[in-house]
Design an enzyme around this catalytic site. Structure first.
Site, PDB file in Angstrom:
ATOM      1  N   GLU A 124      16.432 -35.441 -45.923  1.00 28.63           N
ATOM      2  CA  GLU A 124      15.640 -34.355 -46.516  1.00 28.63           C
ATOM      3  C   GLU A 124      16.027 -34.136 -47.972  1.00 28.63           C
ATOM      4  O   GLU A 124      15.176 -33.896 -48.835  1.00 28.63           O
ATOM      5  CB  GLU A 124      15.853 -33.049 -45.732  1.00 28.63           C
ATOM      6  CG  GLU A 124      15.250 -33.059 -44.347  1.00 28.63           C
ATOM      7  CD  GLU A 124      15.378 -31.697 -43.669  1.00 28.63           C
ATOM      8  OE1 GLU A 124      15.171 -30.669 -44.317  1.00 28.63           O
ATOM      9  OE2 GLU A 124      15.692 -31.677 -42.460  1.00 28.63           O
ATOM     10  N   THR A 129      -0.802 -24.996 -44.818  1.00 26.78           N
ATOM     11  CA  THR A 129      -2.107 -24.407 -44.500  1.00 26.78           C
ATOM     12  C   THR A 129      -1.872 -23.300 -43.480  1.00 26.78           C
ATOM     13  O   THR A 129      -0.747 -23.108 -43.013  1.00 26.78           O
ATOM     14  CB  THR A 129      -3.053 -25.479 -43.908  1.00 26.78           C
ATOM     15  OG1 THR A 129      -2.416 -26.053 -42.766  1.00 26.78           O
ATOM     16  CG2 THR A 129      -3.382 -26.559 -44.919  1.00 26.78           C
ATOM     17  N   MET A 169      12.044 -19.121 -43.085  1.00 23.32           N
ATOM     18  CA  MET A 169      11.782 -18.952 -41.659  1.00 23.32           C
ATOM     19  C   MET A 169      10.892 -17.744 -41.355  1.00 23.32           C
ATOM     20  O   MET A 169      11.175 -16.953 -40.457  1.00 23.32           O
ATOM     21  CB  MET A 169      13.110 -18.836 -40.899  1.00 23.32           C
ATOM     22  CG  MET A 169      14.015 -20.039 -41.069  1.00 23.32           C
ATOM     23  SD  MET A 169      13.248 -21.587 -40.548  1.00 23.32           S
ATOM     24  CE  MET A 169      13.279 -21.369 -38.777  1.00 23.32           C
ATOM     25  N   ARG A 170       9.836 -17.591 -42.131  1.00 25.78           N
ATOM     26  CA  ARG A 170       8.839 -16.543 -41.837  1.00 25.78           C
ATOM     27  C   ARG A 170       7.469 -17.190 -41.784  1.00 25.78           C
ATOM     28  O   ARG A 170       7.153 -18.033 -42.631  1.00 25.78           O
ATOM     29  CB  ARG A 170       8.796 -15.476 -42.946  1.00 25.78           C
ATOM     30  CG  ARG A 170      10.008 -14.617 -43.056  1.00 25.78           C
ATOM     31  CD  ARG A 170      10.174 -13.641 -41.924  1.00 25.78           C
ATOM     32  NE  ARG A 170       9.114 -12.637 -41.834  1.00 25.78           N
ATOM     33  CZ  ARG A 170       9.030 -11.776 -40.833  1.00 25.78           C
ATOM     34  NH1 ARG A 170       9.885 -11.831 -39.828  1.00 25.78           N
ATOM     35  NH2 ARG A 170       8.076 -10.865 -40.811  1.00 25.78           N
ATOM     36  N   ILE A 171       6.684 -16.764 -40.808  1.00 27.64           N
ATOM     37  CA  ILE A 171       5.298 -17.228 -40.778  1.00 27.64           C
ATOM     38  C   ILE A 171       4.532 -16.441 -41.822  1.00 27.64           C
ATOM     39  O   ILE A 171       4.638 -15.209 -41.892  1.00 27.64           O
ATOM     40  CB  ILE A 171       4.698 -17.039 -39.373  1.00 27.64           C
ATOM     41  CG1 ILE A 171       5.405 -17.998 -38.415  1.00 27.64           C
ATOM     42  CG2 ILE A 171       3.195 -17.261 -39.382  1.00 27.64           C
ATOM     43  CD1 ILE A 171       5.012 -17.824 -36.968  1.00 27.64           C
ATOM     44  N   GLU A 196      -2.518 -23.112 -40.425  1.00 30.59           N
ATOM     45  CA  GLU A 196      -1.988 -23.570 -39.129  1.00 30.59           C
ATOM     46  C   GLU A 196      -0.591 -24.127 -39.326  1.00 30.59           C
ATOM     47  O   GLU A 196      -0.385 -25.054 -40.138  1.00 30.59           O
ATOM     48  CB  GLU A 196      -2.911 -24.645 -38.525  1.00 30.59           C
ATOM     49  CG  GLU A 196      -2.614 -24.870 -37.067  1.00 30.59           C
ATOM     50  CD  GLU A 196      -3.518 -25.934 -36.433  1.00 30.59           C
ATOM     51  OE1 GLU A 196      -3.282 -26.283 -35.278  1.00 30.59           O
ATOM     52  OE2 GLU A 196      -4.453 -26.408 -37.120  1.00 30.59           O
ATOM     53  N   LEU A 197       0.380 -23.582 -38.615  1.00 32.01           N
ATOM     54  CA  LEU A 197       1.793 -23.900 -38.818  1.00 32.01           C
ATOM     55  C   LEU A 197       2.073 -25.403 -38.706  1.00 32.01           C
ATOM     56  O   LEU A 197       1.717 -26.024 -37.699  1.00 32.01           O
ATOM     57  CB  LEU A 197       2.622 -23.140 -37.768  1.00 32.01           C
ATOM     58  CG  LEU A 197       4.135 -23.175 -37.950  1.00 32.01           C
ATOM     59  CD1 LEU A 197       4.542 -22.378 -39.184  1.00 32.01           C
ATOM     60  CD2 LEU A 197       4.817 -22.613 -36.706  1.00 32.01           C
ATOM     61  N   HIS A 208       9.535 -30.040 -43.110  1.00 34.18           N
ATOM     62  CA  HIS A 208       9.687 -29.779 -41.675  1.00 34.18           C
ATOM     63  C   HIS A 208      10.545 -30.894 -41.086  1.00 34.18           C
ATOM     64  O   HIS A 208      10.310 -32.077 -41.370  1.00 34.18           O
ATOM     65  CB  HIS A 208       8.305 -29.752 -41.013  1.00 34.18           C
ATOM     66  CG  HIS A 208       8.370 -29.480 -39.549  1.00 34.18           C
ATOM     67  ND1 HIS A 208       8.611 -28.222 -39.038  1.00 34.18           N
ATOM     68  CD2 HIS A 208       8.276 -30.311 -38.480  1.00 34.18           C
ATOM     69  CE1 HIS A 208       8.641 -28.281 -37.725  1.00 34.18           C
ATOM     70  NE2 HIS A 208       8.440 -29.538 -37.362  1.00 34.18           N
ATOM     71  N   ASN A 217       6.018 -27.448 -47.911  1.00 32.59           N
ATOM     72  CA  ASN A 217       7.105 -27.158 -46.976  1.00 32.59           C
ATOM     73  C   ASN A 217       7.758 -28.472 -46.565  1.00 32.59           C
ATOM     74  O   ASN A 217       7.139 -29.536 -46.639  1.00 32.59           O
ATOM     75  CB  ASN A 217       6.529 -26.461 -45.723  1.00 32.59           C
ATOM     76  CG  ASN A 217       7.594 -26.094 -44.714  1.00 32.59           C
ATOM     77  OD1 ASN A 217       8.670 -25.604 -45.080  1.00 32.59           O
ATOM     78  ND2 ASN A 217       7.329 -26.330 -43.445  1.00 32.59           N
TER      79      ASN A 217
HETATM   80  C1  GRF Z   1      15.810 -27.982 -42.928  1.00 31.90           C
HETATM   81  O1  GRF Z   1      16.121 -28.815 -41.847  1.00 31.90           O
HETATM   82  C2  GRF Z   1      14.330 -27.911 -43.121  1.00 31.90           C
HETATM   83  O2  GRF Z   1      13.659 -29.066 -42.779  1.00 31.90           O
HETATM   84  C3  GRF Z   1      13.931 -26.810 -42.178  1.00 31.90           C
HETATM   85  O3  GRF Z   1      14.990 -25.882 -42.216  1.00 31.90           O
HETATM   86  C4  GRF Z   1      16.186 -26.532 -42.644  1.00 31.90           C
HETATM   87  C5  GRF Z   1      16.620 -25.793 -43.868  1.00 31.90           C
HETATM   88  O4  GRF Z   1      17.886 -26.190 -44.300  1.00 31.90           O
HETATM   89  N1  GRF Z   1      12.646 -26.263 -42.526  1.00 31.90           N
HETATM   90  P1  GRF Z   1      18.429 -25.673 -45.720  1.00 31.90           P
HETATM   91  O5  GRF Z   1      18.334 -24.160 -45.707  1.00 31.90           O
HETATM   92  O6  GRF Z   1      17.597 -26.301 -46.790  1.00 31.90           O
HETATM   93  O7  GRF Z   1      19.866 -26.125 -45.750  1.00 31.90           O
END
Ligand code: GRF
Length: 197
Positions: A182, A149, A98-100, A151-152, A117, A115
Site C-alpha cells: 500500500e 462513489t 473509517m467513516r462512511i 456505494e462503498l 482498500h 480511497n
Molecule cells: C490500510 O490498510 C488501508 O488500506 C485501510 O486502512 C488501513 C489504514 O492504515 N483503508 P494507515 O492508517 O494508513 O496506517
C-alpha cells in the site's frame, strides 16, 4: 519553479501510515516542483488518531473534526467539507478514514476523491478483508486504489497491488504484507492523478 496550485488534503482515522507514505513521497520526489502539488492538510475524525502526531512531525498542518461532536452524518460531513474546502483541494485522499461518507459529500467531491482498500476489489469490499481472503482459500490478496462513489468500495479502480497469501498466514501477517505494498501503491497512484489533472 512551478507555482503550487494542487493542494492535497488527506483524511485519516488511525495510524496514518499511508498518509505518511504519501507525504514522504511528495517530499522525496519534489512534487512541489514537478507537479505543482503539496499535501496541505491532514484531517482526522478521531482525536486519538496516531496519524495526527505523525503528520505534525512531518511538518504538515492538521485539523480535527471529531464526528462524535455532531448529531448526524450530514452535519458531520458539512463541518468536514468546510474544513477541507478552506484548503481548496485538487485531490481529497482517504487513507484509513473509517467513516462512511454521505452521498451528498461524495457527489460534491466527485472526480477528486480517492480511497485505498486492503483487498483486490471487487473482491472483499467492506471490513475484515484479510481474514475473509484467507477463509475463502485465496492464494493472493492485495490492495486497491479507487475513486470513491456513493456505494462503498465500488468506485472505478485506479491501481492495484498483489501479494501472495502464504501457508500459516493470519489476518495480521497478511495485513502487514499488504501494507508494505500500500505504501508503494498509494503515492504512485496519487502522483499519477495529479500528473493528469
Ligand atoms: C490500510 O490498510 C488501508 O488500506 C485501510 O486502512 C488501513 C489504514 O492504515 N483503508 P494507515 O492508517 O494508513 O496506517
Amino acid at each position: 519553479m512551478q507555482k503550487v496550485e494542487k493542494n492535497i488534503v488527506i483524511l485519516i482515522s488511525g495510524d496514518g501510515s499511508n498518509m505518511a507514505a504519501i507525504v514522504q513521497a511528495a517530499k522525496k520526489e519534489k512534487w512541489h516542483d514537478s507537479l505543482g502539488a503539496c499535501v496541505a492538510c491532514v484531517v482526522s475524525n478521531r482525536p486519538d488518531a496516531r496519524g495526527l502526531a505523525a503528520a505534525q512531525s512531518l511538518g504538515i498542518a492538521t485539523q480535527l473534526v471529531d464526528h462524535s461532536q455532531y448529531p448526524s452524518r450530514e452535519k458531520f460531513d458539512a463541518a468536514l467539507a468546510d474544513v477541507i474546502d478552506s484548503y481548496h483541494p485538487a485531490l481529497l485522499v482517504l487513507a484509513g478514514f473509517m467513516r462512511i461518507l454521505t452521498p451528498g459529500f461524495v457527489a460534491y467531491y466527485a472526480g477528486r476523491l480517492v480511497n485505498i482498500h486492503p483487498s483486490l476489489l471487487p473482491a472483499f469490499a467492506g471490513l475484515n478483508t484479510h481474514q475473509r481472503a484467507i477463509d475463502a482459500g485465496c492464494t493472493v490478496a492485495g490492495a486497491t486504489v479507487h475513486q470513491v462513489t456513493a456505494e462503498l468500495d465500488h468506485g472505478h479502480i485506479l491501481a492495484q497491488a498483489v501479494v501472495p497469501i502464504l501457508p500459516g498466514d493470519t489476518a495480521a501477517t497478511l495485513a502487514a504484507r499488504v501494507l508494505v505494498q500500500e505504501h508503494l501503491l498509494y503515492p504512485k497512484a496519487v502522483r499519477a492523478l495529479l500528473y493528469n489533472q
